[in-house]
Each structure stands twice: as C-alpha cells, then as structure tokens.
Motif scaffolding. Structure first.
Motif, PDB file in Angstrom:
ATOM      1  N   PHE B 229       0.812  -1.393  -0.030  1.00  0.00           N
ATOM      2  CA  PHE B 229       0.011  -0.085  -0.051  1.00  0.00           C
ATOM      3  C   PHE B 229       1.069   1.147  -0.121  1.00  0.00           C
ATOM      4  O   PHE B 229       0.575   2.420  -0.882  1.00  0.00           O
ATOM      5  CB  PHE B 229      -0.796  -0.054   1.343  1.00  0.00           C
ATOM      6  CG  PHE B 229      -1.723   1.371   1.599  1.00  0.00           C
ATOM      7  CD1 PHE B 229      -2.807   1.583   0.777  1.00  0.00           C
ATOM      8  CD2 PHE B 229      -1.043   2.241   2.485  1.00  0.00           C
ATOM      9  CE1 PHE B 229      -3.469   2.844   0.693  1.00  0.00           C
ATOM     10  CE2 PHE B 229      -1.690   3.319   2.434  1.00  0.00           C
ATOM     11  CZ  PHE B 229      -3.023   3.638   1.642  1.00  0.00           C
ATOM     12  N   GLU B 230       2.157   1.091   0.958  1.00  0.00           N
ATOM     13  CA  GLU B 230       2.804   2.466   1.057  1.00  0.00           C
ATOM     14  C   GLU B 230       3.732   2.610  -0.322  1.00  0.00           C
ATOM     15  O   GLU B 230       3.773   3.599  -0.863  1.00  0.00           O
ATOM     16  CB  GLU B 230       3.821   2.013   2.100  1.00  0.00           C
ATOM     17  CG  GLU B 230       3.194   2.265   3.302  1.00  0.00           C
ATOM     18  CD  GLU B 230       4.210   2.284   4.631  1.00  0.00           C
ATOM     19  OE1 GLU B 230       3.720   2.541   5.637  1.00  0.00           O
ATOM     20  OE2 GLU B 230       5.277   1.939   4.396  1.00  0.00           O
ATOM     21  N   LEU B 231       3.772   1.458  -0.900  1.00  0.00           N
ATOM     22  CA  LEU B 231       4.660   1.529  -2.267  1.00  0.00           C
ATOM     23  C   LEU B 231       3.766   2.173  -3.512  1.00  0.00           C
ATOM     24  O   LEU B 231       4.025   2.979  -4.111  1.00  0.00           O
ATOM     25  CB  LEU B 231       4.993   0.185  -2.534  1.00  0.00           C
ATOM     26  CG  LEU B 231       5.936   0.023  -3.858  1.00  0.00           C
ATOM     27  CD1 LEU B 231       6.763  -1.264  -3.607  1.00  0.00           C
ATOM     28  CD2 LEU B 231       5.429  -0.070  -5.068  1.00  0.00           C
ATOM     29  N   ARG B 232       2.591   1.628  -3.113  1.00  0.00           N
ATOM     30  CA  ARG B 232       1.507   2.381  -4.420  1.00  0.00           C
ATOM     31  C   ARG B 232       1.277   3.924  -4.028  1.00  0.00           C
ATOM     32  O   ARG B 232       1.232   4.763  -5.000  1.00  0.00           O
ATOM     33  CB  ARG B 232       0.109   1.375  -4.373  1.00  0.00           C
ATOM     34  CG  ARG B 232       0.582   0.105  -5.026  1.00  0.00           C
ATOM     35  CD  ARG B 232      -0.685  -0.583  -5.314  1.00  0.00           C
ATOM     36  NE  ARG B 232      -1.184  -1.066  -4.121  1.00  0.00           N
ATOM     37  CZ  ARG B 232      -2.569  -1.047  -3.427  1.00  0.00           C
ATOM     38  NH1 ARG B 232      -3.211  -0.437  -4.266  1.00  0.00           N
ATOM     39  NH2 ARG B 232      -2.851  -1.210  -2.227  1.00  0.00           N
ATOM     40  N   ALA B 233       1.208   4.011  -2.694  1.00  0.00           N
ATOM     41  CA  ALA B 233       1.018   5.545  -2.533  1.00  0.00           C
ATOM     42  C   ALA B 233       2.118   6.390  -2.884  1.00  0.00           C
ATOM     43  O   ALA B 233       1.864   7.450  -3.424  1.00  0.00           O
ATOM     44  CB  ALA B 233       0.871   5.512  -1.070  1.00  0.00           C
ATOM     45  N   VAL B 234       3.292   5.861  -2.713  1.00  0.00           N
ATOM     46  CA  VAL B 234       4.649   6.653  -3.077  1.00  0.00           C
ATOM     47  C   VAL B 234       4.601   6.999  -4.714  1.00  0.00           C
ATOM     48  O   VAL B 234       5.004   8.037  -5.068  1.00  0.00           O
ATOM     49  CB  VAL B 234       5.900   5.837  -2.635  1.00  0.00           C
ATOM     50  CG1 VAL B 234       7.271   6.541  -3.264  1.00  0.00           C
ATOM     51  CG2 VAL B 234       6.108   5.797  -1.159  1.00  0.00           C
ATOM     52  N   GLY B 235       4.047   5.855  -5.396  1.00  0.00           N
ATOM     53  CA  GLY B 235       4.093   6.066  -6.815  1.00  0.00           C
ATOM     54  C   GLY B 235       2.682   6.888  -7.081  1.00  0.00           C
ATOM     55  O   GLY B 235       3.222   7.497  -8.259  1.00  0.00           O
ATOM     56  N   THR B 236       1.922   7.128  -6.327  1.00  0.00           N
ATOM     57  CA  THR B 236       0.944   7.851  -6.733  1.00  0.00           C
ATOM     58  C   THR B 236       1.290   9.333  -6.599  1.00  0.00           C
ATOM     59  O   THR B 236       1.126  10.354  -7.225  1.00  0.00           O
ATOM     60  CB  THR B 236      -0.522   7.701  -6.028  1.00  0.00           C
ATOM     61  OG1 THR B 236      -0.699   6.377  -5.903  1.00  0.00           O
ATOM     62  CG2 THR B 236      -1.812   8.433  -6.522  1.00  0.00           C
ATOM     63  N   SER B 237       1.589   9.558  -5.406  1.00  0.00           N
ATOM     64  CA  SER B 237       2.274  11.089  -4.965  1.00  0.00           C
ATOM     65  C   SER B 237       3.232  10.996  -3.915  1.00  0.00           C
ATOM     66  O   SER B 237       2.892  10.663  -2.781  1.00  0.00           O
ATOM     67  CB  SER B 237       1.098  11.899  -4.744  1.00  0.00           C
ATOM     68  OG  SER B 237       1.702  12.935  -3.952  1.00  0.00           O
ATOM     69  N   THR B 238       4.432  11.222  -4.259  1.00  0.00           N
ATOM     70  CA  THR B 238       5.576  11.353  -3.180  1.00  0.00           C
ATOM     71  C   THR B 238       5.316  12.331  -2.133  1.00  0.00           C
ATOM     72  O   THR B 238       5.508  12.189  -0.954  1.00  0.00           O
ATOM     73  CB  THR B 238       6.818  11.402  -3.734  1.00  0.00           C
ATOM     74  OG1 THR B 238       6.977  12.555  -4.757  1.00  0.00           O
ATOM     75  CG2 THR B 238       7.512  10.426  -4.328  1.00  0.00           C
ATOM     76  N   ASP B 239       4.598  13.694  -2.476  1.00  0.00           N
ATOM     77  CA  ASP B 239       4.314  14.452  -1.540  1.00  0.00           C
ATOM     78  C   ASP B 239       3.401  13.872  -0.431  1.00  0.00           C
ATOM     79  O   ASP B 239       3.549  14.181   0.688  1.00  0.00           O
ATOM     80  CB  ASP B 239       3.886  15.935  -2.451  1.00  0.00           C
ATOM     81  CG  ASP B 239       4.843  16.538  -2.981  1.00  0.00           C
ATOM     82  OD1 ASP B 239       6.133  16.060  -2.817  1.00  0.00           O
ATOM     83  OD2 ASP B 239       4.837  17.150  -4.130  1.00  0.00           O
ATOM     84  N   VAL B 240       2.204  13.697  -1.123  1.00  0.00           N
ATOM     85  CA  VAL B 240       1.125  13.075  -0.290  1.00  0.00           C
ATOM     86  C   VAL B 240       1.652  11.975   0.620  1.00  0.00           C
ATOM     87  O   VAL B 240       1.438  11.999   1.740  1.00  0.00           O
ATOM     88  CB  VAL B 240       0.029  12.597  -1.212  1.00  0.00           C
ATOM     89  CG1 VAL B 240      -1.390  12.119  -0.282  1.00  0.00           C
ATOM     90  CG2 VAL B 240      -0.756  13.784  -1.825  1.00  0.00           C
ATOM     91  N   SER B 241       2.486  10.991   0.201  1.00  0.00           N
ATOM     92  CA  SER B 241       2.965   9.939   1.153  1.00  0.00           C
ATOM     93  C   SER B 241       3.933  10.563   2.236  1.00  0.00           C
ATOM     94  O   SER B 241       3.886  10.286   3.060  1.00  0.00           O
ATOM     95  CB  SER B 241       3.890   9.270   0.269  1.00  0.00           C
ATOM     96  OG  SER B 241       3.083   8.663  -1.005  1.00  0.00           O
TER      97      SER B 241
END
Lengths: 291, 363
Positions: B229-241
């Motif tokens: 989940f974290e990996l996909r979150a980073v892929g979607t937006s590093t800032d939001v992550s």
C-alpha cells in the motif's frame, strides 16, 4: 616514441571521439531545453543508415550527410512531438524510439539493400587524412559554435531558460514549446553529423554500439556544457583508441577500458568530484497554467 | 473509489487501441512491402497457435518476458524508472550460475539456492543506483543506463577470464557446466498428463514455477500488505505520502532492490534449463522488452502476464513473417515502438478527457 605513431594516435583518436562528441552536443542542446534525450542511440542508428542510403541514392557523400541530418531531424521531431506536445514521459518516449529505430534500421536495410544486417558498400566518402575521416575535424568548429549559440545569443539564453524554469520563461514571453522543439531537433542534427564520421563506408546493424549512451555519459561528465561535453567525449575516445592501438602493450583488460566512461559518469553524478547538476526542468513536461 | 472504477474502462482503452493500431500498421507494412496480407496472417497463425506445441512455445517464451516486465513494473509503481533491468539480469544470471557450478548440494537444496543467488546478484547490481537515488537524489535513469554498460563489460571480462570454462569445443566464451543437481528439469510430462500435448523440445521448466510464485508474491505484497500500500502511495504522489508519514526513501529503496532481485531471475530459464552454462551470448534486450511489457501491462502483475504473452506472440509472429513471407523479423521492433508511443500518447489524451469530464461534473 615514433612521431608517426603519435600523429596516428591523435588523428585516430579524434575520429573515434567525434561521433560521441557530436551526439553529446546533441544531448546538451536537448537537455538544456528541458528534454532528456536517451534516444540519441536510436537516432544514430537511423542517421548512420541514412548517410549510406542517401550517398548511394544521390551520388554524393555531402547529399548523404544532408539526408542523414534530415532523418535525424525527423526522428528527433517525433521525440519532441510526443514529449513536448503530448507531454509524455521523456524516458518512455526515448525508450520507444530506441526500440523503433532498432527495427527500422534493419527493416529498411532489408527492403533497400536486400540484407537485414548490412547495406551495400558506400563508394562515396569524405577525404581522408592519413586514414582518418576528415569530417571528424568538423567537431571542433561545431563545438565552438554550439558554445557560442548557447552562451552568447538570445536564442541560447531562451533555450536555457525553458530548461531551467519554463514557468518564468513563459511569463516573460518565451515560447516554451518552440524552444524545446528547437533543442530536441538540434540533437537530431547532431546525430546526423555523428553519422558523417561513424563508418560511412557501410551500415551494419548494431554499429552504433552504445555510443548514444556514452554520449550521455560525456554530456554529464562535461557538466552539460558544449566544450565540456566534447572534451569528455575526447577523453573517452582517446582512452578507447589507446585500447585499440596498443592493446597488447597495456596490462589492463580491454573490458575495463570499455567500462571507464560509464564508471566515470556515475562517479561524477554521485558528486564525488564536485557538484554535477543538470538543467533544473530537464525531464519535466511543461503544462501551461498548472501549479 | 467509485469514481476511479467508473473511469477505469477508459484506462483500458489505451492498450487495446494501441494493439489494434499496431496490427493495422503491421498489415499496412505487409502491403507496402508487396506481400499478400492473407499470407502474412497465415504465417503468423502457423507460428503461434496452430498446434499445442506452438502455444506451449509461446508460454515458454513469455517466462523471461514476464519476469522482465514485472521487475520494471514493480519499480514503476514506486516512481522508480529501472532501466537497469538488463544489467541486473546479466549479473543475477551469472551469480546464479556460479552457485550452480561451484556449490555441491543435493538437488532439493541446490535449486532454491541458485534461485536465491540469482536474486541476490540482481539486487546487488541495483544497490548502487538505488542508494544514489535515495541518498543523494541522483536520477536513476542515467545511473542504471551506465550500470548496464558496466555490467556488459564486466560479464564479458569474467566469462573470458577468471570464470572461463571453454573446453576447446565452443567458440563463444562461456563458463563451466552447471552441476546436474542445479539443472532446471522440464515439467512437460506433467502438462501431458493434464492433457496438453507439450512436446519435449519446448522448455516449460522450473523457471515457470519460479515466475508463477514471484508473480503471486508480488501481487500479494502490492495489494494485500501494508508495504505494498505504501509503495503504491509513493507511486501516486511522493508529496502526499510524505505528508501521510510514509518513509518514502525506504519504500523506494525497497522497491528498487526488489525490482533488481526479480530482474536477477530473468536468465534462469536460459542458463539453467536451456544451455546449462552461462555465456556472454545469452539473450540481450530483455531489459528493453521489460519496459515495454510493463507499460503495456499498466504496471500490474496481471497486466504484465497478458503483455508478456503478447510480446511472446509478437516475437513468434516476427519469426513467422521472416520464414514464410518477405517481411523481415525486424518489423516487430518497429511495431513495438509505434505501439508504445501510441499507447502513451493515447493515455495522455484520455487523461485529459477524463479531467475535462470531471470538471464538467464538478460544476
């Protein structure tokens, strides 16, 4: 040492450095405008084919060179269209063009010359100086001209500005799209010139042999400056020439000489020898009115 | 979530349109070359689905392609562009081969050991670009391109020098033979028992099991575990992550290394099942294929299964054209390049269209 050997080494080294140097200059123009161009390798596959094809078609090496430049411009323009107009990731576009060019060279060779892996001999060539293709000498004026254009002209200033900060450049009335097209298309021209030195006698599949990637290394090692990139290309080229000419006398395995440019590029990038920083907006598509 | 699913149909449109367009272009090229399109279609059919053996060949060919695509896709998911899959594949295959040649173990242990060594080799080759990326913020594209070229030269030196095992018979540089205990056996008899007539010359070996297991594990980690989940979150937006408290650098490092480990497995089939030794001549260009496969498979493990199979199909189609018509095999590279460009441009246009639709809805 025998003076003849020294002279041969100097000339041969320039001949080997020149294609890398031209391509590296292309990389500098493209990247300075904000477009990373890993398609240099693919563009050179097409231009090296183009110079042989063009020479034979039009009966002159100069027209062949012109044809190669034209093909380089067309392929580079595809990269510009996809990345600047359609704002697709520049690395993806570059990868796709490299794949496409790999096939295109062989496909054209099969259909024009009836053989997939090599063309017919090109009877036309640039004059030779002690066995060196004299067109290699053009690298030096082209490098100086590139430096002048980038650093001393309004065009160069605008080109650099869209690679550093497209938002401000746009605000100041610089046409970001136009400048980026110019940067990428100049890289196509440079790849065409590279073909003028790279074995114009016959096109062979795979003959670019990763020079497009060494050119990227030279661009980085030269810190994105035209003169620096050409000097880096010459460093790599002369090291390679030493490997070719004196292989039996050098105790280092030739593969390590091959690795040298790439290792150096990584070391430079890693910041172990001063700071290496490319144009700030390189790799980033510019979308008007966002952020 | 509902809104995303509503538009997912549009997202599927790009790869399908891309494939359709590339087939139209292929047929157009066939006509331009002066060949009969019917003959070309027959040639493609003959090489791909005309018999159980041909279909099994497609499956066999898609094993390394799948692993290459998965390696690129996993890194992509974390916003890492791993162009270094080619080099990681060479180094992984060589490391695995070393374990297969120089370790003396019973088969039940030797096979897993060579698989782990291959993963370790690929991972190690990804380590420096990965550390430079997360530690110093150096873009991975250039470093991995450089590492590919370094790997090529290094492997060339190793198989010609310290690890050379040429016994006079072969011209190409190669290592010693792998121990019989580490050779990947074929599963063909098993498929025949299940009613699929797979002849002996097709390689459906242990590497198929490795690919399936790695695919399932990757899917599970990506979609069922917190790390994924974290990996996909980073892929979607590093800032939001970052804002959400995800350790972006750690996640990217993990994804990069995992990608390298998967890349290390690409050569298993060729080295351990087909050749039985490592050589400088093992298939090249799989890293490039992997990028294309990941893009067309939209970076999902299941998507990569389909696009790997599509690539195997395209490759065989190319051979078919080469053998039965006057269209050269190289046309497939042209088609692949065009297809990728078409898909990414269509993606952008569709994304623009969706943004416009949403704006309309919001008003």
């Amino acid at each position: 040492m025998d003076l003849n050997i020294v002279l041969d080494y100097l000339l041969k080294g320039l001949e080997i450095s020149a294609p890398i140097g031209f391509a590296a200059l292309g990389g500098v123009f493209s990247e300075k405008s904000g477009v990373t161009n890993i398609a240099l390798e693919g563009i050179m596959i097409v231009t090296t084919f183009g110079i042989v094809w063009g020479s034979i078609m039009f009966g002159s090496i100069w027209l062949g060179l012109l044809f190669a430049v034209l093909l380089g411009v067309i392929v580079a323009a595809i990269h510009a269209l996809v990345t600047v107009t359609y704002k697709v990731d520049q690395i993806i576009s570059g990868t796709a063009i490299n794949i496409l060019a790999l096939g295109l060279g062989r496909f054209l060779s099969q259909n024009v010359f009836g053989q997939e892996t090599q063309t017919a001999m090109n009877p036309f060539a640039f004059p030779q100086i002690r066995g060196m293709n004299s067109f290699a000498l053009a690298l030096i004026p082209v490098a100086i001209l590139s430096w002048f254009v980038l650093q001393k002209t309004v065009f160069g200033l605008r080109l650099r500005s869209v690679g550093e900060n497209p938002e401000s450049a746009d605000t100041l009335g610089v046409n970001v799209t136009l400048m980026r097209y110019a940067g990428v298309i100049i890289s196509g021209v440079m790849c065409g010139l590279a073909a003028g030195v790279l074995y114009p006698s016959r096109w062979v599949s795979g003959m670019t042999g990763g020079r497009g990637f060494i050119a990227l290394a030279a661009m980085i090692f030269g810190r994105w400056s035209p003169i620096g990139a050409v000097l880096a290309a010459m460093l790599f080229g002369y090291a390679d020439t030493a490997r070719i000419m004196f292989e039996s006398q050098i105790p280092i395995p030739s593969q390590f000489v091959q690795m040298f440019p790439y290792v150096l590029a990584v070391v430079v990038l890693a910041g172990f020898v001063g700071k290496a920083r490319g144009p700030a907006a390189a790799g980033r598509p510019y979308v008007k009115g966002e952020d | 979530m509902k809104r995303i699913s509503k538009y997912s149909l549009y997202e599927l449109a790009a790869p399908l349109l891309g494939f359709a367009a590339s087939m139209v272009i292929l047929l157009a090229i066939v006509v331009v070359v002066g060949e009969n399109p019917g003959k070309a279609v027959t040639a493609i059919w003959k090489m791909t689905f005309s018999s159980p053996a041909r279909a099994a060949t497609l499956l066999s060919m898609s094993i390394p392609l799948f692993l290459a695509g998965l390696a690129v896709a996993l890194a992509f998911r974390a916003s890492i562009f791993n162009i270094g899959v080619e080099g990681q594949y060479f180094m992984g295959a060589l490391t695995g081969a070393m374990a297969g040649i120089y370790l003396h173990l019973p088969a039940w242990l030797h096979i897993p050991v060579v698989v782990i060594c291959a993963m370790a080799g690929g991972m190690l080759w990804a380590l420096v670009p990965a550390l430079l990326k997360v530690g110093r913020g150096i873009h991975e594209v250039i470093t991995t391109i450089m590492f590919n070229s370094i790997a090529l030269a290094l492997v060339n030196w190793l198989v010609n020098g310290p690890l050379s095992g040429v016994e006079g018979a072969s011209l190409e540089a190669q290592t010693k033979h792998i121990q019989p205990t580490a050779v990947f056996q074929k599963l063909n008899a098993g498929f025949r028992a299940l009613g699929w007539d797979v002849p002996d010359f097709v390689y459906l070996d242990y590497s198929l099991i490795v690919a399936v297991v790695i695919g399932l594990v990757t899917w599970f980690v990506l979609f069922r575990l917190r790390a994924g989940f974290e990996l996909r979150a980073v892929g979607t937006s590093t800032d939001v992550s970052l804002y959400a408290g995800i350790k972006v650098k750690q996640v990217q490092l993990g994804a990069f290394l995992a990608s390298g480990a998967i890349a290390g497995l690409i050569g298993l089939q060729e080295v351990f099942a087909i050749r039985g030794f490592y050589t400088y001549e093992i298939a090249s260009g799989l890293g490039l294929d992997g990028i294309a496969i990941a893009l067309i498979g939209r970076n999902s493990p299941l998507g990569v299964v389909f696009s790997a199979f599509l690539f195997a199909f395209l490759k065989q189609a190319g051979y078919g054209l080469q053998i039965y018509t006057r269209v050269p095999n190289s046309v497939i590279y042209v088609i692949t390049g065009v297809m990728i460009l078409f898909i990414v441009v269509t993606n952008e246009l569709i994304a623009k269209y969706i943004r416009a639709l949403r704006k309309k809805e919001a008003v």
